[in-house]
Enzyme design. Sequence first.
Site, PDB file in Angstrom:
ATOM      1  N   HIS A 109      -2.370  -3.000  -3.485  1.00 47.90           N
ATOM      2  CA  HIS A 109      -3.749  -2.806  -3.031  1.00 47.90           C
ATOM      3  C   HIS A 109      -4.663  -2.575  -4.228  1.00 47.90           C
ATOM      4  O   HIS A 109      -5.798  -3.072  -4.271  1.00 47.90           O
ATOM      5  CB  HIS A 109      -3.791  -1.640  -2.056  1.00 47.90           C
ATOM      6  CG  HIS A 109      -5.017  -1.587  -1.209  1.00 47.90           C
ATOM      7  ND1 HIS A 109      -5.323  -0.499  -0.435  1.00 47.90           N
ATOM      8  CD2 HIS A 109      -6.030  -2.474  -0.996  1.00 47.90           C
ATOM      9  CE1 HIS A 109      -6.460  -0.722   0.206  1.00 47.90           C
ATOM     10  NE2 HIS A 109      -6.906  -1.907  -0.114  1.00 47.90           N
ATOM     11  N   HIS A 156       0.846  -1.192   0.000  1.00 43.17           N
ATOM     12  CA  HIS A 156       0.000   0.000   0.000  1.00 43.17           C
ATOM     13  C   HIS A 156       0.887   1.250   0.000  1.00 43.17           C
ATOM     14  O   HIS A 156       2.097   1.159   0.176  1.00 43.17           O
ATOM     15  CB  HIS A 156      -0.815   0.073   1.302  1.00 43.17           C
ATOM     16  CG  HIS A 156      -1.663  -1.103   1.614  1.00 43.17           C
ATOM     17  ND1 HIS A 156      -3.014  -1.119   1.389  1.00 43.17           N
ATOM     18  CD2 HIS A 156      -1.373  -2.297   2.199  1.00 43.17           C
ATOM     19  CE1 HIS A 156      -3.531  -2.264   1.802  1.00 43.17           C
ATOM     20  NE2 HIS A 156      -2.541  -3.000   2.299  1.00 43.17           N
ATOM     21  N   ASP A 209      -3.383   2.507  -4.733  1.00 42.31           N
ATOM     22  CA  ASP A 209      -2.042   2.325  -4.181  1.00 42.31           C
ATOM     23  C   ASP A 209      -1.494   0.911  -4.445  1.00 42.31           C
ATOM     24  O   ASP A 209      -2.277  -0.011  -4.597  1.00 42.31           O
ATOM     25  CB  ASP A 209      -2.036   2.657  -2.679  1.00 42.31           C
ATOM     26  CG  ASP A 209      -3.031   1.856  -1.848  1.00 42.31           C
ATOM     27  OD1 ASP A 209      -4.203   1.731  -2.271  1.00 42.31           O
ATOM     28  OD2 ASP A 209      -2.640   1.366  -0.787  1.00 42.31           O
ATOM     29  N   GLU A 262       2.451  -0.844   4.455  1.00 45.16           N
ATOM     30  CA  GLU A 262       2.269   0.532   3.985  1.00 45.16           C
ATOM     31  C   GLU A 262       3.623   1.164   3.726  1.00 45.16           C
ATOM     32  O   GLU A 262       4.504   1.124   4.586  1.00 45.16           O
ATOM     33  CB  GLU A 262       1.545   1.377   5.040  1.00 45.16           C
ATOM     34  CG  GLU A 262       0.113   1.000   5.284  1.00 45.16           C
ATOM     35  CD  GLU A 262      -0.861   1.570   4.263  1.00 45.16           C
ATOM     36  OE1 GLU A 262      -0.427   2.192   3.278  1.00 45.16           O
ATOM     37  OE2 GLU A 262      -2.069   1.366   4.477  1.00 45.16           O
TER      38      GLU A 262
END
Length: 184
Positions: free
Chosen positions: A154, A33, A164, A115
């Site tokens: 993602h 992400h 993302d 992330e």
Amino acid sequence: MSITDGWLDLARKVPSPNHNERPADEVSLLVIHNISLPPCQFGGPYIEQLFTNCLDPDAHPFFAEIASLRVAAHLLIRRDGELAQFVSFDQRAWHAGVSSFAGREGCNDFSIGIEMEGSDFEPFTAVQYQQLAAVTEAIQRAYPQISAERITGHSDIAPGRKTDPGPYFDWEHYRALLPASAKS
């Protein structure tokens, strides 16, 4: 870099309540992400506050829209390469939302979410790619069902809903940094 009881040894632990037990003892997908809070701004405490349900909705106009969300990735890789882990890899973190991979719904059930601090509008840093490659290698050692074919974005598991890690994420560069054992 190693993983013990679902925790990465080099990551700072920032426990999030936004997780639960996996429905089956399976970890077979890695989802990448990007995140920045406020949007397109880096640094600061806001990502960690969002993932720990402490985000002040009055701190920025955008936060009023997201402060009530109950979400968390397993791991955050900051622009400077710092690693912060919110949820054990053995637990189901709430990062993917409505999602599907290879015809299977509910990717949170069987995935790890990472992330990258960044956005859809500018490149990620060299140290982020280095850290992501090292983390990927450690994850694949601990969770061998995550093959190279089971690393995705993602946007690929939630098309039309998510963008993302975005157009500036260099998949080719990332994969080139992986050791040969992680590419198979």
